[in-house]
Design a protein around this motif. Structure first.
Motif, short mmCIF file in Angstrom:
data_model
loop_
_atom_site.label_atom_id
_atom_site.label_comp_id
_atom_site.label_asym_id
_atom_site.label_seq_id
_atom_site.Cartn_x
_atom_site.Cartn_y
_atom_site.Cartn_z
N GLN A 147 0.83 -1.20 0.00
CA GLN A 147 0.00 0.00 0.00
C GLN A 147 0.86 1.26 0.00
O GLN A 147 0.56 2.24 -0.69
CB GLN A 147 -0.92 0.00 1.22
CG GLN A 147 -2.07 -1.00 1.11
CD GLN A 147 -2.92 -1.02 2.37
OE1 GLN A 147 -2.40 -0.95 3.48
NE2 GLN A 147 -4.22 -1.15 2.20
N ARG A 148 1.93 1.23 0.77
CA ARG A 148 2.81 2.41 0.84
C ARG A 148 3.48 2.67 -0.50
O ARG A 148 3.55 3.82 -0.97
CB ARG A 148 3.87 2.21 1.94
CG ARG A 148 4.66 3.48 2.24
CD ARG A 148 5.73 3.26 3.30
NE ARG A 148 5.29 2.35 4.32
CZ ARG A 148 5.74 1.10 4.46
NH1 ARG A 148 6.69 0.65 3.63
NH2 ARG A 148 5.30 0.32 5.41
N LEU A 149 3.99 1.61 -1.15
CA LEU A 149 4.65 1.79 -2.43
C LEU A 149 3.67 2.28 -3.50
O LEU A 149 4.05 3.06 -4.38
CB LEU A 149 5.31 0.48 -2.87
CG LEU A 149 6.44 -0.07 -1.99
CD1 LEU A 149 7.18 -1.19 -2.69
CD2 LEU A 149 7.42 1.03 -1.60
N ARG A 150 2.44 1.82 -3.41
CA ARG A 150 1.43 2.30 -4.36
C ARG A 150 1.17 3.79 -4.17
O ARG A 150 1.12 4.56 -5.14
CB ARG A 150 0.12 1.53 -4.17
CG ARG A 150 -1.03 2.05 -5.04
CD ARG A 150 -2.25 1.16 -4.94
NE ARG A 150 -2.78 1.11 -3.59
CZ ARG A 150 -3.61 2.02 -3.07
NH1 ARG A 150 -3.98 3.07 -3.79
NH2 ARG A 150 -4.06 1.90 -1.84
N LYS A 151 1.02 4.22 -2.91
CA LYS A 151 0.76 5.63 -2.64
C LYS A 151 1.93 6.52 -3.06
O LYS A 151 1.75 7.68 -3.43
CB LYS A 151 0.48 5.82 -1.15
CG LYS A 151 -0.85 5.21 -0.69
CD LYS A 151 -1.01 5.33 0.81
CE LYS A 151 -2.30 4.68 1.28
NZ LYS A 151 -2.43 4.72 2.76
N LEU A 152 3.15 5.95 -2.99
CA LEU A 152 4.34 6.72 -3.36
C LEU A 152 4.61 6.70 -4.86
O LEU A 152 5.59 7.29 -5.33
CB LEU A 152 5.55 6.19 -2.60
CG LEU A 152 5.53 6.40 -1.08
CD1 LEU A 152 6.68 5.67 -0.41
CD2 LEU A 152 5.59 7.90 -0.74
N GLY A 153 3.76 6.01 -5.62
CA GLY A 153 3.89 6.00 -7.08
C GLY A 153 4.83 4.96 -7.65
O GLY A 153 5.05 4.91 -8.86
N PHE A 154 5.36 4.09 -6.79
CA PHE A 154 6.34 3.12 -7.28
C PHE A 154 5.69 2.04 -8.13
O PHE A 154 6.30 1.55 -9.08
CB PHE A 154 7.07 2.48 -6.09
CG PHE A 154 8.09 1.45 -6.48
CD1 PHE A 154 9.29 1.84 -7.06
CD2 PHE A 154 7.86 0.10 -6.29
CE1 PHE A 154 10.24 0.91 -7.43
CE2 PHE A 154 8.80 -0.85 -6.65
CZ PHE A 154 10.00 -0.44 -7.22
N VAL A 155 4.46 1.65 -7.82
CA VAL A 155 3.77 0.61 -8.59
C VAL A 155 3.63 1.05 -10.04
O VAL A 155 3.90 0.28 -10.97
CB VAL A 155 2.39 0.30 -7.98
CG1 VAL A 155 1.60 -0.63 -8.88
CG2 VAL A 155 2.56 -0.31 -6.59
#
Length: 372
Positions: free
Chosen positions: A271-279
């Motif tokens: 969830q954190r990586l998604r919010k940070l745009g990494f996904v």
């Protein structure tokens, strides 16, 4: 005495069932431990008692401990251990009330009346959950109040975390995160963490003014009455965000996580990586330099980061997912696979790949609103 009294099983009890743990607030909530082998031996059996009940109780705020052992009969046998003494050896000396329930109630009531956290408790974050407010604090064990609290609650580590041990409270690198209900002051959970000095190479060592550390989550516990309500994710994220904002922390690790904590960690990290745009960014970039730069900025250890990358590739339906996972599995199991026929090795590799893929899909589907 009846004939059954001469049978060993008549006098043998399961320690996990005999030990009754209670947390007392407005109501008393009773539950059983997951493990008692550190206290009562590997077999988790207690011999020599009939109708044995071992009451271990705490108030929900100060966690003042109370012990009361009851039984209908006890064998007069040298092999029969003193179950009360064994339990007391794992509790803070001179801080336990034994048998006298009225005295225990008076003690924790007085403590609660004057209960205030000292200034050494540093507020890390706050969050709302199910209409209530909760606060996360951090402190080291040099503080007397924190040391007393930890001595009272540390028994929960060995009762609910497999292979857990008591930590060295005199080691200044240990820090405790505490989760409290903001209004009621009830203690919801706690986490022991440790900081290791991180050597980043000769050049970094020569140029750096400040020491750098790896931060490790060691014992992570939400008390049973508060489990399965979302507190674990909130507390984990509070700790991670605290370390992400700390320039002295270079990497976040976890000590021997069990499957439940692995799942919690994976869900929150995704969830954190998604919010940070990494996904989204991973669709466009896959080169090593890009991945390593992001891993360092997210302060994730290499194994955990690679797992997350594989999950994201799967969720993105990337054609490189299968190749990346199979390559990793082949390298990991090279010695075992090299000793088998090519077709058998290929089949074993595929079976392992399917298991990994299925597990990743389970985690991805469990992440609320997770989208590639």
């Amino acid at each position: 005495m009846s004939a059954s009294d001469f049978k060993p099983e008549t006098w043998t009890l399961n320690a996990n069932e005999a030990l009754k743990i209670s947390i007392v607030g407005e109501n008393a909530i009773q539950f059983l431990p997951l493990f008692t082998y550190p206290i009562y031996g590997d077999s988790e059996k207690i011999y020599g008692y009939k109708d044995l009940v071992i009451h271990l109780a705490f108030d929900s705020i100060a966690f003042k401990p109370y012990v009361n052992v009851k039984y209908s009969s006890k064998l007069n046998d040298s092999d029969v251990s003193n179950v009360e003494e064994k339990l007391l050896s794992f509790l803070p000396k001179d801080d336990v009330i034994v048998k006298d329930e009225a005295k225990w109630v008076d003690c924790f009531t007085e403590e609660q009346t004057n209960y205030n956290l000292p200034e050494s408790f540093c507020k890390v974050s706050e969050y709302s959950l199910n209409g209530e407010e909760f606060t996360v604090y951090k402190t080291n064990l040099l503080d007397d109040f924190a040391k007393r609290m930890h001595r009272r609650v540390q028994i929960f580590s060995i009762l609910f975390i497999e292979a857990a041990n008591y930590i060295d409270e005199n080691d200044p690198n240990w820090e405790i995160f505490w989760l409290l209900n903001k209004k009621t002051k009830q203690l919801v959970g706690f986490v022991t963490t440790y900081k290791y000095w991180h050597y980043l190479g000769a050049q970094s060592f020569d140029e750096s003014v400040d020491d750098k550390f790896r931060a490790k989550i060691s014992q992570f516990l939400i008390f049973p009455p508060y489990q399965n309500k979302g507190h674990g994710s909130c507390l984990y994220e509070a700790i991670v965000q605290s370390w992400l904002s700390d320039r002295s922390i270079t990497e976040i690790t976890v000590e021997d996580p069990n499957e439940a904590f692995d799942d919690l960690r994976d869900r929150n990290d995704l969830q954190r990586l998604r919010k940070l745009g990494f996904v989204a960014a991973l669709r466009e970039h896959s080169e090593h330099a890009f991945l390593e730069s992001n891993r360092r900025s997210f302060k994730l250890e290499e194994r955990q980061f690679n797992r997350l990358v594989e999950m994201i590739l799967l969720s993105n339906k990337s054609p490189s997912f299968e190749m990346k996972v199979k390559k990793r599995l082949f390298i990991k199991n090279f010695d075992a696979l090299s000793g088998t026929e090519p077709e058998e090795a290929k089949e074993a590799l595929m079976n392992s790949f399917v298991l990994v893929k299925d597990d990743y899909m389970r985690i991805i589907k469990s992440v609320e609103d997770f989208k590639a």
